[in-house]
Design a protein around this motif. Structure first.
Motif, short mmCIF file in Angstrom:
data_model
loop_
_atom_site.label_atom_id
_atom_site.label_comp_id
_atom_site.label_asym_id
_atom_site.label_seq_id
_atom_site.Cartn_x
_atom_site.Cartn_y
_atom_site.Cartn_z
N TYR A 83 0.87 -1.19 0.00
CA TYR A 83 0.00 0.00 0.00
C TYR A 83 0.90 1.24 0.00
O TYR A 83 1.01 1.94 1.01
N PRO A 84 1.56 1.53 -1.13
CA PRO A 84 2.61 2.56 -1.17
C PRO A 84 2.12 3.99 -0.92
O PRO A 84 2.93 4.85 -0.61
N ASP A 85 0.85 4.24 -1.06
CA ASP A 85 0.34 5.59 -0.86
C ASP A 85 -0.62 5.65 0.33
O ASP A 85 -1.65 6.33 0.28
N ASN A 86 -0.26 4.96 1.38
CA ASN A 86 -1.10 4.93 2.58
C ASN A 86 -0.51 5.86 3.63
O ASN A 86 0.59 5.62 4.15
N ALA A 87 -1.23 6.92 3.94
CA ALA A 87 -0.71 7.95 4.84
C ALA A 87 -0.44 7.41 6.25
O ALA A 87 0.56 7.78 6.87
N ARG A 88 -1.30 6.55 6.74
CA ARG A 88 -1.12 6.03 8.11
C ARG A 88 0.11 5.14 8.22
O ARG A 88 0.86 5.22 9.20
N ILE A 89 0.31 4.30 7.23
CA ILE A 89 1.49 3.42 7.25
C ILE A 89 2.76 4.26 7.18
O ILE A 89 3.72 4.03 7.93
N LEU A 90 2.77 5.25 6.31
CA LEU A 90 3.94 6.13 6.18
C LEU A 90 4.19 6.92 7.46
O LEU A 90 5.34 7.14 7.86
N PHE A 91 3.11 7.35 8.10
CA PHE A 91 3.25 8.08 9.37
C PHE A 91 4.00 7.23 10.39
O PHE A 91 4.95 7.70 11.04
N HIS A 92 3.59 5.98 10.55
CA HIS A 92 4.22 5.13 11.55
C HIS A 92 5.64 4.73 11.16
O HIS A 92 6.51 4.60 12.03
N LEU A 93 5.88 4.56 9.88
CA LEU A 93 7.26 4.29 9.44
C LEU A 93 8.15 5.50 9.72
O LEU A 93 9.31 5.36 10.12
N ARG B 112 9.35 10.07 4.63
CA ARG B 112 8.10 9.34 4.89
C ARG B 112 7.03 10.25 5.47
O ARG B 112 5.86 10.17 5.07
N LEU B 113 7.42 11.13 6.38
CA LEU B 113 6.43 12.01 6.99
C LEU B 113 5.92 13.05 6.01
O LEU B 113 4.73 13.38 6.01
N GLU B 114 6.80 13.58 5.17
CA GLU B 114 6.36 14.54 4.16
C GLU B 114 5.40 13.90 3.18
O GLU B 114 4.39 14.50 2.79
N LYS B 115 5.69 12.67 2.78
CA LYS B 115 4.80 11.97 1.85
C LYS B 115 3.45 11.69 2.52
O LYS B 115 2.39 11.85 1.91
N SER B 116 3.50 11.30 3.79
CA SER B 116 2.27 11.04 4.53
C SER B 116 1.41 12.30 4.60
O SER B 116 0.19 12.26 4.38
N LEU B 117 2.05 13.42 4.90
CA LEU B 117 1.32 14.69 5.02
C LEU B 117 0.74 15.12 3.68
O LEU B 117 -0.36 15.68 3.62
N LYS B 118 1.48 14.86 2.61
CA LYS B 118 0.99 15.21 1.27
C LYS B 118 -0.26 14.39 0.92
O LYS B 118 -1.19 14.90 0.28
N LEU B 119 -0.28 13.15 1.36
CA LEU B 119 -1.42 12.27 1.09
C LEU B 119 -2.62 12.61 1.97
O LEU B 119 -3.77 12.43 1.57
N ASP B 120 -2.34 13.09 3.18
CA ASP B 120 -3.41 13.43 4.12
C ASP B 120 -2.94 14.60 4.98
O ASP B 120 -2.13 14.43 5.90
N ASN B 121 -3.43 15.81 4.67
CA ASN B 121 -2.97 16.99 5.40
C ASN B 121 -3.73 17.24 6.69
O ASN B 121 -3.51 18.23 7.37
N ASN B 122 -4.64 16.33 7.02
CA ASN B 122 -5.38 16.45 8.28
C ASN B 122 -4.76 15.54 9.34
O ASN B 122 -5.38 14.63 9.87
N GLN B 123 -3.48 15.80 9.63
CA GLN B 123 -2.74 15.04 10.64
C GLN B 123 -1.97 16.01 11.53
O GLN B 123 -0.76 16.15 11.40
N PRO B 124 -2.65 16.71 12.42
CA PRO B 124 -1.96 17.72 13.22
C PRO B 124 -0.79 17.18 14.03
O PRO B 124 0.21 17.88 14.25
N GLN B 125 -0.87 15.91 14.46
CA GLN B 125 0.19 15.34 15.29
C GLN B 125 1.48 15.11 14.51
O GLN B 125 2.56 14.95 15.10
#
Length: 244
Positions: free
Chosen positions: A175-185, A201-214
């Motif tokens: 699941y290469p474009d999964n924001a949650r997986i990238l967040f935890h990695l 990884r975090l930048e890619k996660s944020l790009k996929l889902d910008n509603n991650q304040p943490q």
């Protein structure tokens, strides 16, 4: 070299055996005995009445409703491992992917309690079983696989300490474009000092889902460790705003 490897294997076996004994000797009933010493009279009475209702009812649907109330009560009182045990009871009676996932997630809330080894080991062992059961019933659901991997990274198996990390990497590959997986990695990359990987990884996660304040609190650390000061300051401000 051979002696060293043999000693290490022996140590691993002993630690695994000790962990198994801790889990085997810890039950919901044992946890309840210790937990009840910290409760008020009103809470003890409420729990006693619910347990009496649970014991006397023979209708499984009614028992399930009472077990659900007991799980919620123990969770509200701050004992997620006991709450998880009642959620597990529900899943055993009505084995659906959702029920096992709820049990696993509830047990997972107790894993950060590092000061209490018995509770932590009990919760981790039961969370692993719960998520494995959920996966067996719904193998297409990646969320249970992610949650299982996270438990294994928090409480790594003594004989395979990288199992959780490998599972996360496999999930990322599938699941290469999964924001949650990238967040935890990204979070794990920070924990292991791999800050450049964390940034990616975090930048890619944020790009996929910008509603991650943490995520900004993690990015601040990753940026500072990689000397990207301007972005670190921006992330720090957003981090502060997210926890107000």
């Amino acid at each position: 070299m051979y002696v060293g490897c043999e000693t290490k294997a022996s140590d691993v076996k002993e630690m695994t055996k000790t962990r198994a004994l801790v889990v085997e000797n810890t039950t919901r009933e044992v946890l309840e005995i210790y937990a009840k010493k910290k409760l008020s009279s009103a809470d003890l009475l409420a729990l006693e009445n619910l347990n009496k209702d649970l014991d006397k009812n023979t209708d499984l649907n009614k028992k399930a409703e009472i077990a659900r109330k007991l799980s919620a009560k123990w969770y509200d009182l701050g004992f997620p491992a006991i709450a998880g045990a009642y959620a597990e009871m529900l899943a055993e009676w009505f084995p659906t992917p959702e029920a096992w996932s709820i049990a696993g997630t509830t047990f997972g809330q107790a894993i950060p309690q590092k000061e209490d080894v018995k509770v932590r080991e009990f919760a981790a062992a039961h969370a692993i079983t719960a998520f494995e059961n959920a996966i067996s019933l719904a193998p297409e659901d990646w969320t249970n696989k992610l949650n299982l991997a996270l438990v294994l990274t928090e409480v790594p198996p003594q004989d395979n300490p990288m199992k959780g990390v490998k599972m996360l990497l496999d999930l990322d590959a599938n699941y290469p474009d999964n924001a949650r997986i990238l967040f935890h990695l990204g979070r794990l990359a920070i924990q292991t000092g791999q800050f450049e990987k964390a940034v990616l990884r975090l930048e890619k996660s944020l790009k996929l889902d910008n509603n991650q304040p943490q995520i900004y609190c993690l990015l601040e650390r990753a940026y500072r460790e990689t000397s990207i000061s301007d972005l670190a300051e921006k992330a720090a401000e957003k981090c502060r705003n997210s926890i107000k």
